[in-house]
Design a protein around this motif. Structure first.
Motif, mmCIF file in Angstrom:
data_model
loop_
_atom_site.group_PDB
_atom_site.id
_atom_site.type_symbol
_atom_site.label_atom_id
_atom_site.label_comp_id
_atom_site.label_asym_id
_atom_site.label_seq_id
_atom_site.Cartn_x
_atom_site.Cartn_y
_atom_site.Cartn_z
ATOM 1 N N ARG A 1 -18.702 45.123 -33.055
ATOM 2 C CA ARG A 1 -18.933 45.827 -32.509
ATOM 3 C C ARG A 1 -17.122 46.346 -31.187
ATOM 4 N N ILE A 2 -16.892 47.337 -31.900
ATOM 5 C CA ILE A 2 -15.410 47.072 -31.770
ATOM 6 C C ILE A 2 -15.489 49.045 -30.479
ATOM 7 N N GLU A 3 -14.814 48.646 -29.029
ATOM 8 C CA GLU A 3 -14.815 50.091 -28.857
ATOM 9 C C GLU A 3 -14.172 51.165 -28.792
ATOM 10 N N TYR A 4 -13.785 51.861 -28.891
ATOM 11 C CA TYR A 4 -12.479 52.826 -29.211
ATOM 12 C C TYR A 4 -12.489 53.967 -28.177
ATOM 13 N N ARG A 5 -11.250 54.345 -28.078
ATOM 14 C CA ARG A 5 -10.934 55.623 -27.040
ATOM 15 C C ARG A 5 -10.209 56.686 -27.470
ATOM 16 N N VAL A 6 -10.331 58.146 -28.126
ATOM 17 C CA VAL A 6 -9.838 59.383 -28.594
ATOM 18 C C VAL A 6 -9.602 59.900 -26.731
ATOM 19 N N SER A 7 -7.890 60.632 -27.076
ATOM 20 C CA SER A 7 -8.013 61.483 -25.550
ATOM 21 C C SER A 7 -6.471 62.683 -26.237
ATOM 22 N N VAL A 8 -7.027 63.330 -25.554
ATOM 23 C CA VAL A 8 -6.377 64.982 -25.952
ATOM 24 C C VAL A 8 -4.727 64.986 -24.471
ATOM 25 N N SER A 9 -3.567 65.563 -25.145
ATOM 26 C CA SER A 9 -3.070 65.536 -24.116
ATOM 27 C C SER A 9 -3.340 66.368 -23.011
#
Length: 729
Positions: A271-279
């Protein structure tokens, strides 16, 4: 009771005369006590009559009850809205309570009663369901509520909206209690913000496979500017957690929605945690909605095996042939054909053999594999030392699988008693080479372990004619190890049956010790199926340390949409396992699901929920009719849920329609800022008629004339008593 004095100016004079009269007629008098009491009473009545006192008895009307619903959803805390509500109540709560009976509630999804002091320590509580909160309030209190004060920005999660068409109030979707939507927010004008909305990661993925992360970059007030969207993967735990970038994309923002599909590949299983972000940009209302975190269950599309063999052997030849021809296994193998001390008469670059990269494999390549096999492999001559085995031990402890097979250079014979991995082996080894048992033997399976060798094969002839194994290293099992296969007569120093195969759970990983290297003999004749079953089961067990607990049900989202397919996988504990699945809806009804696909180690299911509420998936895995395990996983189904944190504008149009449809009133910021916090007359017109008694008021119970008559009566009573009992003055 209300007391009124009409002749306030005469009271001092009247009090002087009354005091003198009281002194001579009561205190100085020698008359009996009963007469003095009557005189004092007469003087008091005369005083009140002179002052013009009147007494009115009145029964007060009961106060109307208002329920104040305070929205504590995510969007209320992304700007200053929750603070605006606190300031409103600090200024107006006492005024409201002087006119109405005020009951306080918070809501996001569920309704919660609070005390006035709790208004100033509100905490966000997830997404919004205004309709659900209104329905829950009316079901719980019904006729006890005359009106509802709604403190919300109208940014609701559910996609359902108030109909613009007129309806009868008794058929109102939002109930029949008038709602007064108070606009107490200081925000005015357009919101400037860039946010991530509708981030939709895949429910699960396979290691190394290409995926797309669907999302919407929502822009308000930043048209034409360039923005970078970055996807990062979490590494480490706790304070040591870091995020490494794995994908990015650049786009030019348009006003409104900017759909984007960001490609990425899952690099490891679990179970892999990710984070997506925008400027982020200067002048944004908030930056809290510029990033989102999520997790994906990453599975093996193939079982990846690293096989290190110290010298060519029948065991190596047969096992390598079997593994490389199995489409579900990806094999990397090294066999030592020339040791470093062997002298060659030609330069190394002219040899067809490559140097064994053992140190590099153990230090840098382990995360690429699920299982590592050592067979008859001596390590010291290849530059492998204690730090390399520390890395191997940590990798196993984090969930890897390790198998050591027998041979003269395995276990103590290979010097492994001096390495850190001695603690993770399922057998105990010392500095001296283990004793051996030569000769053919038929292994003995422990109770319940037959499935490991034979799977579902009920052919007794295969079991009776199973080729015998040859040669065994005699070792004792470690405490906590399981011994599914034993030698029929060889004994350990403690007189236990010597293990042929020992298994051990080591931290989050698994290890195995196979004390012989002659399983190739099972590949002969009709036992070929036994050989394949044994090795598939053993490798699957070693590789599935992370998959056999709560994560064996993979894929259903925490929230699902009614009518849309919910897909999930079930990780099998045993390749021979049969999976049955049911789902229980919020009403308790169960539906049996059919497999939509079978990928060997995984069984796939799909179904579409039909009702709102919590659904529970129940999985049963059985082998040969016996239940092996049961697993449960729940999710909530409902209408389409929007991402409210990406829409920060107060929806005043929605709040106005809601108030109008319920027979209430949209209270603008100017109206809410007025004295008392509410337009009382407009509110009173719209409050629900209460079945409670409206109250009544009586007239005056005493006037100055009545007081004078009472004085005369008291004086006459005294004269009558004196005449009858005591004589004249």
């Amino acid at each position: 009771m209300i007391i009124v004095f009409e002749n306030i100016a005469l009271m001092p004079i009247a009090a002087i005369f009354a005091s003198a009269a009281f002194y001579f007629a009561v205190i100085k008098s020698r008359a009996p006590a009963i007469l003095r009491i009557l005189r004092g009473f007469a003087i008091a009545l005369a005083l009140t009559s002179a002052a013009g006192m009147s007494v009115t008895f009145r029964e007060e009307k009961p106060k109307k009850t208002l329920a104040a619903l305070i929205d504590v959803s995510d969007s209320m805390f992304l700007s200053a809205r929750s603070g605006d509500i606190c300031r409103y109540f600090k200024k107006n709560l006492k005024s409201l309570e002087s006119v109405y009976r005020v009951e306080l509630f918070t809501f996001a999804g569920a309704l919660k009663s609070i005390r006035p002091s709790q208004i100033y320590s509100l905490e966000k509580s997830g997404p919004t369901d205004i309709k659900g909160a209104l329905r829950e309030l009316q079901e719980a209190f019904g006729s006890g509520i005359d009106g509802i004060l709604l403190f919300s920005d109208g940014v609701q999660t559910a996609a359902e909206t108030v109909s613009s068409s007129s309806r009868q109030r008794q058929n109102n979707t939002y109930g029949n209690i008038p709602v007064f939507a108070l606009d107490v927010f200081t925000e005015r004008g357009d919101v400037r913000d860039v946010s991530l909305a509708d981030v939709k990661p895949p429910a699960f993925s396979f290691k190394g496979s290409r995926n797309e992360l669907a999302m919407n970059v929502r822009s308000r007030g930043f048209n034409g500017l360039g923005a970078v969207v970055t996807l990062q993967m979490a590494t480490g735990d706790g304070a040591a957690r870091e995020y490494a970038q794995i994908s990015s994309a650049t786009l030019t923002l348009r006003e409104g929605d900017n759909p984007l599909n960001l490609p990425f590949a899952a690099a490891k299983t679990g179970r892999i945690e990710y984070r997506v972000s925008v400027s982020t940009f200067a002048g944004e209302t908030t930056r809290e909605n510029n990033s989102k975190a999520f997790a994906i269950d990453v599975l093996r599309d193939k079982l990846r095996v690293l096989y290190l063999c110290g010298r060519p052997s029948y065991e190596y030849a047969f096992l390598r042939d079997f593994l490389k021809n199995d489409f579900g296994i990806e094999l990397v193998t090294f066999v030592i054909l020339r040791n470093p001390e062997n002298v060659a008469l030609v330069p190394d670059e002219e040899l067809s053999l490559i140097p064994f990269p053992g140190a590099d494999v153990l230090m840098n390549r382990l995360p690429d594999f699920d299982v590592v096999i050592f067979e008859n492999f001596t390590f010291e001559r290849f530059g492998i030392y204690s730090p390399h085995f520390e890395v191997l031990k940590k990798w196993v402890g984090d969930g890897g699988g390790f198998l050591m097979m027998g041979g003269e250079n395995s276990f103590a014979g290979g010097g492994y008693a001096r390495t850190p991995i001695v603690d993770m082996l399922p057998v105990t080894i010392g500095q001296q080479k283990e004793p051996e048992e030569t000769g053919l033997f038929a292994p003995v399976t422990a109770d319940g372990a037959e499935e490991l060798l034979y799977g579902r094969d009920e052919d007794v002839r295969v079991r009776k004619n199973l080729p015998k194994l040859d040669w065994l290293q005699i070792m004792s099992p470690r405490a906590g190890a399981k011994v599914p296969i034993k030698h029929p007569w060889a004994r350990t120093t403690s007189l236990e049956a010597a293990p042929v195969l020992a298994l051990l759970d080591f931290r989050a990983g698994r290890t195995a010790a196979l004390a012989t290297n002659s399983t190739w003999r099972w590949r002969m004749g009709s036992a070929d199926r036994v050989y394949e079953t044994f090795w598939k089961n053993l490798l699957s067990w070693l590789a599935s340390a992370r998959d056999d607990t709560a994560r064996n049900i993979i894929g259903p989202p925490q929230k699902a949409i009614i009518g849309e397919d919910v897909e999930f996988l079930v990780k099998k504990l045993s390749p021979a396992g049969r999976i049955s699945a049911t789902v229980a809806g919020p009403d308790g009804r169960r539906e049996t699901l059919k497999e939509s696909g079978n990928g060997g180690d995984y069984a796939a299911f799909a179904f579409a929920p039909k009702t709102s509420g919590r659904h529970t998936i129940e999985i049963t895995e059985s082998v040969s009719g016996a239940a092996l395990r049961k697993s449960f996983k729940s999710f909530v189904a409902g209408p389409y849920w929007a991402d409210e944190s990406s829409n920060l504008e107060v929806d005043r149009e929605f709040l106005g329609r809601l108030a109008q449809e319920t027979g209430g009133l949209y209270v603008s910021a100017d109206m809410a800022a007025a004295e008392g916090g509410l337009p009382s007359e407009e509110i009173s017109k719209r409050l629900k008629s209460s079945p409670r008694e409206a109250g009544r008021t009586s007239g005056e119970a005493s006037t100055p004339t009545v007081f004078f008559a009472a004085v005369v009566l008291v004086i006459l009573a005294e004269l009558a008593l004196r005449w009858k009992r005591y004589g004249l003055w």
